[in-house]
Design a protein around this motif. Structure first.
Motif, PDB file in Angstrom:
ATOM      1  N   ILE A  24       0.836  -1.207   0.000  1.00 46.63           N
ATOM      2  CA  ILE A  24       0.000   0.000   0.000  1.00 46.63           C
ATOM      3  C   ILE A  24       0.872   1.259   0.000  1.00 46.63           C
ATOM      4  CG2 ILE A  24      -1.633   1.333   1.411  1.00 46.63           C
ATOM      5  CD1 ILE A  24      -3.047  -1.285   2.027  1.00 46.63           C
ATOM      6  N   GLU A  25       1.982   1.206   0.730  1.00 45.91           N
ATOM      7  CA  GLU A  25       2.911   2.342   0.746  1.00 45.91           C
ATOM      8  C   GLU A  25       3.413   2.639  -0.676  1.00 45.91           C
ATOM      9  OE1 GLU A  25       6.572   3.105   3.447  1.00 45.91           O
ATOM     10  OE2 GLU A  25       5.638   1.230   4.126  1.00 45.91           O
ATOM     11  N   PHE A  26       3.828   1.574  -1.361  1.00 41.19           N
ATOM     12  CA  PHE A  26       4.293   1.739  -2.740  1.00 41.19           C
ATOM     13  C   PHE A  26       3.182   2.334  -3.604  1.00 41.19           C
ATOM     14  CE2 PHE A  26       8.077  -0.766  -1.922  1.00 41.19           C
ATOM     15  CZ  PHE A  26       8.976  -0.249  -2.831  1.00 41.19           C
ATOM     16  N   LEU A  27       1.981   1.766  -3.506  1.00 39.48           N
ATOM     17  CA  LEU A  27       0.875   2.228  -4.351  1.00 39.48           C
ATOM     18  C   LEU A  27       0.520   3.679  -4.051  1.00 39.48           C
ATOM     19  CD1 LEU A  27      -1.408  -0.934  -4.465  1.00 39.48           C
ATOM     20  CD2 LEU A  27       0.008   0.017  -6.303  1.00 39.48           C
ATOM     21  N   ASN A  28       0.433   4.026  -2.781  1.00 35.30           N
ATOM     22  CA  ASN A  28       0.057   5.395  -2.406  1.00 35.30           C
ATOM     23  C   ASN A  28       1.058   6.404  -2.983  1.00 35.30           C
ATOM     24  OD1 ASN A  28      -1.426   4.816   0.919  1.00 35.30           O
ATOM     25  ND2 ASN A  28      -2.146   4.351  -1.117  1.00 35.30           N
ATOM     26  N   SER A  29       2.333   6.051  -2.958  1.00 39.66           N
ATOM     27  CA  SER A  29       3.321   7.008  -3.466  1.00 39.66           C
ATOM     28  C   SER A  29       3.212   7.161  -4.989  1.00 39.66           C
ATOM     29  CB  SER A  29       4.732   6.590  -3.064  1.00 39.66           C
ATOM     30  OG  SER A  29       5.097   5.428  -3.773  1.00 39.66           O
ATOM     31  N   GLU A  30       2.603   6.183  -5.654  1.00 37.24           N
ATOM     32  CA  GLU A  30       2.371   6.276  -7.104  1.00 37.24           C
ATOM     33  C   GLU A  30       1.049   6.963  -7.420  1.00 37.24           C
ATOM     34  OE1 GLU A  30       4.679   5.392  -9.155  1.00 37.24           O
ATOM     35  OE2 GLU A  30       5.926   4.024  -7.966  1.00 37.24           O
ATOM     36  N   ASN A  31       0.402   7.540  -6.385  1.00 41.58           N
ATOM     37  CA  ASN A  31      -0.905   8.184  -6.549  1.00 41.58           C
ATOM     38  C   ASN A  31      -2.054   7.188  -6.716  1.00 41.58           C
ATOM     39  OD1 ASN A  31      -1.715  10.791  -6.193  1.00 41.58           O
ATOM     40  ND2 ASN A  31      -0.775  11.529  -8.089  1.00 41.58           N
ATOM     41  N   VAL A  32      -1.860   5.985  -6.255  1.00 39.99           N
ATOM     42  CA  VAL A  32      -2.927   4.978  -6.240  1.00 39.99           C
ATOM     43  C   VAL A  32      -3.388   4.886  -4.787  1.00 39.99           C
ATOM     44  CG1 VAL A  32      -3.508   2.562  -6.610  1.00 39.99           C
ATOM     45  CG2 VAL A  32      -1.872   3.706  -8.133  1.00 39.99           C
ATOM     46  N   LEU A  33      -4.597   5.408  -4.515  1.00 39.59           N
ATOM     47  CA  LEU A  33      -5.019   5.533  -3.121  1.00 39.59           C
ATOM     48  C   LEU A  33      -5.675   4.250  -2.606  1.00 39.59           C
ATOM     49  CD1 LEU A  33      -6.333   9.218  -3.226  1.00 39.59           C
ATOM     50  CD2 LEU A  33      -3.997   8.367  -2.980  1.00 39.59           C
ATOM     51  N   ALA A  34      -4.993   3.114  -2.816  1.00 40.30           N
ATOM     52  CA  ALA A  34      -5.470   1.843  -2.267  1.00 40.30           C
ATOM     53  C   ALA A  34      -5.421   1.933  -0.746  1.00 40.30           C
ATOM     54  CB  ALA A  34      -4.574   0.724  -2.759  1.00 40.30           C
ATOM     55  N   ARG A  35      -6.284   1.176  -0.075  1.00 39.91           N
ATOM     56  CA  ARG A  35      -6.356   1.256   1.392  1.00 39.91           C
ATOM     57  C   ARG A  35      -6.441  -0.139   1.990  1.00 39.91           C
ATOM     58  NH1 ARG A  35     -11.262   5.231   1.911  1.00 39.91           N
ATOM     59  NH2 ARG A  35     -11.967   3.397   2.997  1.00 39.91           N
ATOM     60  N   PRO A  36      -5.958  -0.284   3.227  1.00 40.13           N
ATOM     61  CA  PRO A  36      -6.143  -1.582   3.884  1.00 40.13           C
ATOM     62  C   PRO A  36      -7.631  -1.839   4.084  1.00 40.13           C
ATOM     63  CG  PRO A  36      -5.176   0.025   5.406  1.00 40.13           C
ATOM     64  CD  PRO A  36      -5.271   0.693   4.076  1.00 40.13           C
ATOM     65  N   TYR A  37      -8.054  -3.071   3.885  1.00 42.61           N
ATOM     66  CA  TYR A  37      -9.463  -3.416   4.083  1.00 42.61           C
ATOM     67  C   TYR A  37      -9.732  -3.536   5.583  1.00 42.61           C
ATOM     68  CZ  TYR A  37     -13.712  -6.333   3.916  1.00 42.61           C
ATOM     69  OH  TYR A  37     -14.966  -6.847   4.085  1.00 42.61           O
ATOM     70  N   TYR A  38     -10.515  -2.619   6.148  1.00 39.33           N
ATOM     71  CA  TYR A  38     -10.932  -2.650   7.558  1.00 39.33           C
ATOM     72  C   TYR A  38      -9.808  -3.108   8.489  1.00 39.33           C
ATOM     73  CZ  TYR A  38     -15.801  -2.167   5.949  1.00 39.33           C
ATOM     74  OH  TYR A  38     -16.979  -1.723   5.410  1.00 39.33           O
ATOM     75  N   SER A  39      -8.690  -2.393   8.414  1.00 37.79           N
ATOM     76  CA  SER A  39      -7.551  -2.839   9.194  1.00 37.79           C
ATOM     77  C   SER A  39      -6.832  -1.641   9.790  1.00 37.79           C
ATOM     78  CB  SER A  39      -6.608  -3.616   8.266  1.00 37.79           C
ATOM     79  OG  SER A  39      -5.403  -3.902   8.913  1.00 37.79           O
ATOM     80  N   PRO A  40      -6.385  -1.665  11.054  1.00 35.09           N
ATOM     81  CA  PRO A  40      -6.586  -2.746  12.003  1.00 35.09           C
ATOM     82  C   PRO A  40      -8.074  -2.950  12.328  1.00 35.09           C
ATOM     83  CG  PRO A  40      -5.624  -0.803  13.078  1.00 35.09           C
ATOM     84  CD  PRO A  40      -5.651  -0.525  11.628  1.00 35.09           C
ATOM     85  N   ALA A  41      -8.376  -4.152  12.786  1.00 35.28           N
ATOM     86  CA  ALA A  41      -9.756  -4.437  13.185  1.00 35.28           C
ATOM     87  C   ALA A  41     -10.090  -3.620  14.438  1.00 35.28           C
ATOM     88  CB  ALA A  41      -9.904  -5.926  13.453  1.00 35.28           C
ATOM     89  N   LEU A  42     -11.383  -3.415  14.675  1.00 33.79           N
ATOM     90  CA  LEU A  42     -11.792  -2.518  15.767  1.00 33.79           C
ATOM     91  C   LEU A  42     -11.217  -2.944  17.116  1.00 33.79           C
ATOM     92  CD1 LEU A  42     -15.544  -1.786  14.876  1.00 33.79           C
ATOM     93  CD2 LEU A  42     -13.482  -0.515  14.280  1.00 33.79           C
ATOM     94  N   HIS A  43     -11.207  -4.249  17.384  1.00 35.39           N
ATOM     95  CA  HIS A  43     -10.758  -4.673  18.723  1.00 35.39           C
ATOM     96  C   HIS A  43      -9.250  -4.555  18.884  1.00 35.39           C
ATOM     97  CE1 HIS A  43      -9.636  -8.390  16.659  1.00 35.39           C
ATOM     98  NE2 HIS A  43      -9.014  -8.777  17.751  1.00 35.39           N
ATOM     99  N   GLN A  44      -8.531  -4.276  17.794  1.00 36.35           N
ATOM    100  CA  GLN A  44      -7.074  -4.139  17.885  1.00 36.35           C
ATOM    101  C   GLN A  44      -6.652  -2.686  18.070  1.00 36.35           C
ATOM    102  OE1 GLN A  44      -6.364  -5.897  13.978  1.00 36.35           O
ATOM    103  NE2 GLN A  44      -5.403  -7.669  14.960  1.00 36.35           N
ATOM    104  N   LYS A  45      -7.629  -1.780  18.052  1.00 34.72           N
ATOM    105  CA  LYS A  45      -7.273  -0.366  18.112  1.00 34.72           C
ATOM    106  C   LYS A  45      -7.446   0.158  19.527  1.00 34.72           C
ATOM    107  CE  LYS A  45      -9.763   1.125  14.564  1.00 34.72           C
ATOM    108  NZ  LYS A  45     -10.166   1.806  13.346  1.00 34.72           N
TER     109      LYS A  45
END
Ligand SMILES: *Cc1c(COP(=O)(O)O)cnc(C)c1O
Length: 409
Positions: free
Chosen positions: A327-348
């Motif tokens: 995702i870091e690589f993609l974001n720097s290429e202007n591709v705003l991909a995102r982690p799918y629901y991560s971290p999960a709610l109970h991990q935050k």
């Protein structure tokens, strides 16, 4: 400035990646939001109606028409609109929950703000696991989290396909614990048990700009129960019935206004075109990803009606980089991909009262999925270029790690 030619997407050397000093592959960001745009004339012509009637809010003509249209669209008897999906959820929980009970059951691998919703209702979340097949809460995982203090179960449809709503309804009937379905991500979907929006006592939807039906902001519920409809109509408008006659407590101002209703109606008129666009994007991913190792497209269940809206990929063992690094690589290429629901709610970390949980499936799955660009910020050609970029990332993975080791020495 980046040059959008073939080498911009198929990077020939490690330092061509934007994260390692190169130019971004895309000059405009590829996002994951819907941002559906209606015909502007349709929007203006709806808008003219409330403007001429001089009624801007308080259950105006367009809000009433929108509620009628949405109820018909979902095969539901009633629809009540709200200022947002968030407040629709809060109001619906308030209306449905068992009195004198303190806990709410909800999945952890889900929409980020769902714990905030619970906090506004004063209920304490007991997070439950998901079914690995649907990535969603199931009757079995919900049952594990039920206690004597459970006031309500929140079933949430995942981003691709649907949760087992019929099974959750059965669990609710059997236990006497009320059920609410957050159906925001499945607004267009049909299941073997009928249309989403026509099944549970209350199902909640959003009209946010990023969702399939764009009203800029807004939300609504569907129900077949006219008592629930009347209660929700009351509390969204201060609890007033008639002029200054407060008949229920706990009222708030959560009404949808006419401007947002105009936009939502215009977008509703164009819905089939939006779905066709989404399907085209999905087909492009399907075709291009078939030959890229390590990345698997989550498939829509095409036996039933589906919006093809969200594109989720799973990283398999063949993919050489971690999900977050990818995702870091993609974001720097202007591709705003995102982690799918991560971290999960109970991990935050969470300021609100909740129960700590250890959820095996959720913890295993939540670092594997990526939400990819889709909707009206992208076209099929850009998706082909994106897959070409991913292919070069795959090919360069070994060199990337060598390069970074050298950089760290
Ligand atoms: C977006 C979303 C909401 C909230 O809707 P808003 O209208 O943005 O408040 C709720 N649940 C899910 C699953 C969502 O994706």
């Amino acid at each position: 400035m980046s040059i959008e030619n073939d080498t911009a997407f198929h990077k020939q050397s490690v330092d061509a990646f934007a994260l390692l000093g190169g130019q971004p592959a895309f000059s405009t960001p590829l996002g994951t939001s819907g941002l559906a745009r209606p015909d502007v004339e349709a929007f203006l012509s709806y808008s003219k109606r409330f403007f001429d009637a001089k009624q801007y809010t308080n259950n105006g003509p367009l809000v009433r028409e929108l509620e009628k249209r949405l109820a018909a669209f979902h095969d539901a008897e009633h629809c009540v609109t709200f200022c947002s999906g968030f407040w629709a959820l809060v109001m619906a929980i308030e209306t449905l929950k068992l009195a004198n009970k303190s806990e709410i059951v909800m999945p952890s691998l889900t929409y980020r703000r769902l714990a905030d919703v619970a906090a506004w209702t004063g209920l304490r979340p007991r997070f439950c696991d998901v079914d690995p097949k649907t990535l969603a809460i199931s009757p079995e995982t919900a049952r594990e989290a039920i206690t004597d203090e459970t006031a309500l179960i929140v079933g949430v449809h995942p981003i691709v396909n649907c949760c087992d709503a019929a099974g959750l309804i059965k669990l609710s009937e059997e236990t006497g614990i009320p059920l609410l379905i957050d159906a925001v991500e499945s607004v267009y979907e049909e299941t073997e048990h009928g249309r989403v929006g026509s099944m549970a006592p209350i199902e909640v939807f959003s009209l946010h700009a990023s969702k399939l039906i764009n009203g800029a902001e807004g939300g609504y519920i569907t129900t077949s129960n006219s008592d629930l409809r009347d209660k929700l109509r009351l509390i969204r408008g201060f609890g007033f019935q008639g002029q200054d006659n407060v008949v229920v407590g706990g009222g708030t101002n959560a009404k949808l206004n006419e401007i947002h209703a105009a936009l939502a109606l215009a977008n509703l008129d164009s819905l089939e075109q939006f779905v066709a666009h989404n399907q085209n994007i999905y087909r492009t991913y399907e075709k291009e990803l078939e030959v890229l190792p390590g990345m698997k497209l989550l498939a829509f269940d095409e036996r039933f009606k589906t919006s093809y809206k969200n594109i989720v990929v799973e990283l398999t063992e063949d993919w050489p980089l971690s999900r977050d690094r990818t995702i870091e690589f993609l974001n720097s290429e202007n591709v705003l991909a995102r982690p799918y629901y991560s971290p999960a709610l109970h991990q935050k970390p969470m300021r609100y009262p909740h129960f700590p949980a250890s959820l095996k499936t959720t913890e295993k799955l939540c670092s594997k999925f990526i939400l990819m660009p889709s909707g009206f910020m992208v076209n099929p050609n850009q998706i082909r270029n994106l897959i070409s970029l991913l292919r070069s990332l795959f090919d360069a993975a070994d060199q990337i790690s060598e390069y970074q080791e050298r950089a760290h020495q």
